[in-house]
Design a protein around this motif. Structure first.
Motif, PDB file in Angstrom:
ATOM      1  N   TRP A 260      23.836 -90.090  25.935  1.00  0.00           N
ATOM      2  CA  TRP A 260      24.533 -91.358  24.716  1.00  0.00           C
ATOM      3  C   TRP A 260      22.467 -91.557  25.205  1.00  0.00           C
ATOM      4  CZ3 TRP A 260      29.140 -92.971  26.629  1.00  0.00           C
ATOM      5  CH2 TRP A 260      30.832 -92.362  26.424  1.00  0.00           C
ATOM      6  N   PHE A 261      22.218 -92.102  25.745  1.00  0.00           N
ATOM      7  CA  PHE A 261      21.020 -92.366  26.553  1.00  0.00           C
ATOM      8  C   PHE A 261      19.582 -92.284  25.824  1.00  0.00           C
ATOM      9  CE2 PHE A 261      17.458 -93.369  28.927  1.00  0.00           C
ATOM     10  CZ  PHE A 261      17.173 -94.493  29.431  1.00  0.00           C
ATOM     11  N   ASP A 262      19.303 -90.629  26.186  1.00  0.00           N
ATOM     12  CA  ASP A 262      18.445 -90.303  25.048  1.00  0.00           C
ATOM     13  C   ASP A 262      18.468 -90.392  23.560  1.00  0.00           C
ATOM     14  OD1 ASP A 262      17.450 -89.540  27.714  1.00  0.00           O
ATOM     15  OD2 ASP A 262      18.023 -87.493  27.759  1.00  0.00           O
ATOM     16  N   LEU A 263      19.562 -90.031  23.189  1.00  0.00           N
ATOM     17  CA  LEU A 263      19.452 -89.868  21.416  1.00  0.00           C
ATOM     18  C   LEU A 263      20.196 -91.164  21.428  1.00  0.00           C
ATOM     19  CD1 LEU A 263      20.065 -86.687  21.864  1.00  0.00           C
ATOM     20  CD2 LEU A 263      21.706 -86.852  19.815  1.00  0.00           C
ATOM     21  N   THR A 264      19.939 -92.531  21.773  1.00  0.00           N
ATOM     22  CA  THR A 264      19.564 -93.626  21.293  1.00  0.00           C
ATOM     23  C   THR A 264      18.295 -94.337  21.348  1.00  0.00           C
ATOM     24  OG1 THR A 264      22.563 -94.145  22.165  1.00  0.00           O
ATOM     25  CG2 THR A 264      21.182 -96.334  21.676  1.00  0.00           C
ATOM     26  N   GLY A 265      17.802 -93.549  22.355  1.00  0.00           N
ATOM     27  CA  GLY A 265      16.102 -94.201  22.706  1.00  0.00           C
ATOM     28  C   GLY A 265      15.481 -93.393  21.206  1.00  0.00           C
ATOM     29  N   ILE A 266      15.834 -92.085  21.561  1.00  0.00           N
ATOM     30  CA  ILE A 266      15.205 -91.698  20.251  1.00  0.00           C
ATOM     31  C   ILE A 266      15.429 -92.782  18.755  1.00  0.00           C
ATOM     32  CG2 ILE A 266      14.990 -89.622  18.825  1.00  0.00           C
ATOM     33  CD1 ILE A 266      15.828 -87.996  20.764  1.00  0.00           C
ATOM     34  N   GLN A 267      16.264 -92.720  18.200  1.00  0.00           N
ATOM     35  CA  GLN A 267      16.709 -93.348  17.431  1.00  0.00           C
ATOM     36  C   GLN A 267      16.169 -95.043  17.555  1.00  0.00           C
ATOM     37  OE1 GLN A 267      18.779 -96.869  16.810  1.00  0.00           O
ATOM     38  NE2 GLN A 267      18.467 -97.201  15.119  1.00  0.00           N
ATOM     39  N   ARG A 268      15.959 -95.192  18.609  1.00  0.00           N
ATOM     40  CA  ARG A 268      15.387 -96.982  18.926  1.00  0.00           C
ATOM     41  C   ARG A 268      13.928 -97.170  18.528  1.00  0.00           C
ATOM     42  NH1 ARG A 268      15.333-102.237  20.216  1.00  0.00           N
ATOM     43  NH2 ARG A 268      13.932-102.513  22.263  1.00  0.00           N
ATOM     44  N   HIS A 269      13.404 -95.906  19.112  1.00  0.00           N
ATOM     45  CA  HIS A 269      11.701 -95.846  19.343  1.00  0.00           C
ATOM     46  C   HIS A 269      11.284 -95.643  18.001  1.00  0.00           C
ATOM     47  CE1 HIS A 269      12.137 -96.151  23.630  1.00  0.00           C
ATOM     48  NE2 HIS A 269      10.725 -95.655  23.799  1.00  0.00           N
ATOM     49  N   LEU A 270      12.114 -94.498  17.262  1.00  0.00           N
ATOM     50  CA  LEU A 270      11.123 -94.499  15.739  1.00  0.00           C
ATOM     51  C   LEU A 270      11.255 -95.296  14.783  1.00  0.00           C
ATOM     52  CD1 LEU A 270      13.600 -91.181  14.536  1.00  0.00           C
ATOM     53  CD2 LEU A 270      11.846 -91.414  14.767  1.00  0.00           C
ATOM     54  N   ILE A 299       9.153 -90.114  21.672  1.00  0.00           N
ATOM     55  CA  ILE A 299      10.287 -89.586  21.186  1.00  0.00           C
ATOM     56  C   ILE A 299      10.192 -87.951  20.730  1.00  0.00           C
ATOM     57  CG2 ILE A 299      10.574 -88.966  18.302  1.00  0.00           C
ATOM     58  CD1 ILE A 299       9.882 -92.230  17.967  1.00  0.00           C
ATOM     59  N   SER A 300       8.777 -87.464  20.948  1.00  0.00           N
ATOM     60  CA  SER A 300       8.637 -86.755  20.833  1.00  0.00           C
ATOM     61  C   SER A 300       9.359 -85.568  22.315  1.00  0.00           C
ATOM     62  CB  SER A 300       7.204 -86.000  20.830  1.00  0.00           C
ATOM     63  OG  SER A 300       7.248 -85.125  20.369  1.00  0.00           O
ATOM     64  N   ASN A 301       9.303 -86.192  22.998  1.00  0.00           N
ATOM     65  CA  ASN A 301       9.166 -85.511  25.047  1.00  0.00           C
ATOM     66  C   ASN A 301      11.082 -84.942  24.725  1.00  0.00           C
ATOM     67  OD1 ASN A 301       6.386 -85.623  25.344  1.00  0.00           O
ATOM     68  ND2 ASN A 301       6.625 -86.928  25.958  1.00  0.00           N
ATOM     69  N   VAL A 302      11.225 -86.413  24.704  1.00  0.00           N
ATOM     70  CA  VAL A 302      12.667 -86.788  24.671  1.00  0.00           C
ATOM     71  C   VAL A 302      13.702 -85.683  23.979  1.00  0.00           C
ATOM     72  CG1 VAL A 302      14.957 -88.159  24.712  1.00  0.00           C
ATOM     73  CG2 VAL A 302      12.506 -88.986  25.517  1.00  0.00           C
ATOM     74  N   SER A 303      12.597 -85.554  22.358  1.00  0.00           N
ATOM     75  CA  SER A 303      13.572 -84.739  21.558  1.00  0.00           C
ATOM     76  C   SER A 303      13.814 -83.168  22.311  1.00  0.00           C
ATOM     77  CB  SER A 303      13.026 -84.940  20.439  1.00  0.00           C
ATOM     78  OG  SER A 303      13.461 -85.766  19.533  1.00  0.00           O
ATOM     79  N   LYS A 304      12.458 -82.658  22.815  1.00  0.00           N
ATOM     80  CA  LYS A 304      12.439 -81.377  22.986  1.00  0.00           C
ATOM     81  C   LYS A 304      13.492 -81.259  23.936  1.00  0.00           C
ATOM     82  CE  LYS A 304       7.646 -81.324  23.065  1.00  0.00           C
ATOM     83  NZ  LYS A 304       5.503 -81.497  23.466  1.00  0.00           N
ATOM     84  N   ASP A 305      14.436 -81.642  24.804  1.00  0.00           N
ATOM     85  CA  ASP A 305      14.984 -81.276  25.724  1.00  0.00           C
ATOM     86  C   ASP A 305      16.652 -81.168  25.269  1.00  0.00           C
ATOM     87  OD1 ASP A 305      13.759 -81.602  28.126  1.00  0.00           O
ATOM     88  OD2 ASP A 305      14.165 -83.906  27.961  1.00  0.00           O
TER      89      ASP A 305
END
Length: 333
Positions: A260-270, A299-305
């Motif tokens: 939840w945290f990681d994907l929320t972070g991707i959305q917020r950072h985009l 965004i790139s680093n976390v998406s890789k996971d």
């Protein structure tokens, strides 16, 4: 009459003209402007928030809501709502951002995680929008419109368009799957202040009802400061325990919480990367451009996971970051 003269007229009933000094404070990312008023005895803040550009009602009404529930906010001492001038209490000059090199940094973050959990439990109030599907999709469109289309002038292939739509839907579904709580929306180091022995919150007027991890992401994945991974992991476990204790989350594992945290972070950072570009292109504010590349790299680093976001990561890494660097080099020249 220009706004500065109007502002001085607003102050005249409250201060003798020769007994105070007015100094501009570096502005934020909005259309608001701030000044500090110094008198012989004390200081105040005056906010210039033009009602032709901004709706000030949420600022006024949510100040009452959060103050009532025990949070320290700037007090509205005097207001001219028609003109958009507000005399506020002065919370000082120390932001969390100024304390990030402090040996007590981890302790500060733990206190603020607890504070964010308390903030999340503020009952829904008028003027708090809801982070629904349309709202989330709109936020993601800021990235495609202002960074991809406008800032780097890039066009997507049919395959990339499908990838982007799939990634956006995944991020939206992730947000909607979480418990809905009261969210500050910009709970980061520049909006949290240390005044006396208390933490104070500013820039609260955009509070919404949204996903439980949103403010935690704002705090721990700050666009303006990167925590070391070991410290982030420790604080994320602390947050999981604290949110569980305060019954914000129930019946989920730490691994689910971290997703939840990681994907929320991707959305917020985009969204944030798009806003940084919008500030430059629409508002003429270039001070946020230095934050674009670190935000894209996150965004790139976390998406890789996450295998389902590997195509997004590759696109950000090999297309968006490369083209953004070229555009930024032109800006510097």
């Amino acid at each position: 009459m220009n706004r500065y003269k109007s502002l001085q007229q607003f102050l005249n009933p409250h201060f003798k003209e020769d007994e105070y000094q007015l100094a501009a404070i570096t502005g934020d990312a909005s259309f608001r402007r701030y000044f500090r008023i110094n008198t012989a005895e004390q200081s105040f803040i005056v906010m210039d928030s033009d009602p032709d550009k901004l709706d000030n009602t949420p600022y006024i009404e949510l100040n009452k809501v959060f103050s009532k529930h025990g949070f320290k906010l700037p007090k509205i001492l005097q207001a001219d709502e028609k003109q958009g001038f507000f005399l506020l209490s002065d919370l000082g000059n120390t932001h969390l951002a100024d304390l990030l090199g402090d040996e007590d940094r981890t302790l500060h973050y733990k206190h603020l995680i607890k504070l964010s959990a308390q903030w999340a439990q503020t009952p829904p109030a008028q003027y708090m929008k809801v982070f629904d599907d349309d709202f989330l999709q709109f936020e993601l469109s800021i990235f495609s419109e202002w960074l991809v289309d406008a800032f780097i002038d890039s066009s997507l292939s049919d395959e990339q368009t499908q990838m982007w739509q799939d990634a956006c839907q995944l991020l939206v579904n992730n947000a909607l799957a979480q418990p809905i709580v009261t969210v500050h929306r910009d709970f980061h180091s520049r909006n949290i202040m240390r005044t006396g022995q208390q933490w104070a919150i500013i820039d609260y007027q955009d509070a919404v009802q949204g996903p439980v991890c949103y403010d935690l992401v704002s705090l721990l994945r700050d666009c303006y400061f990167q925590l070391p991974e070991h410290e982030l992991d420790y604080l994320l476990h602390f947050a999981y325990d604290e949110f569980t204790k305060q019954q914000l989350i129930q019946g989920i594992t730490f691994e689910e919480f971290k997703r939840w945290f990681d994907l929320t972070g991707i959305q917020r950072h985009l969204k944030a990367a798009g806003i940084f570009c919008r500030l430059k292109l629409r508002d003429g504010k270039s001070g946020y451009l230095n934050n674009v590349l670190p935000t894209l790299q996150y965004i790139s680093n976390v998406s890789k996971d996450y295998p389902e976001l590997s195509a997004l990561s590759e696109w950000i890494e090999h297309t968006i970051i490369v083209q953004t660097k070229k555009r930024l080099d032109k800006e510097i020249k």
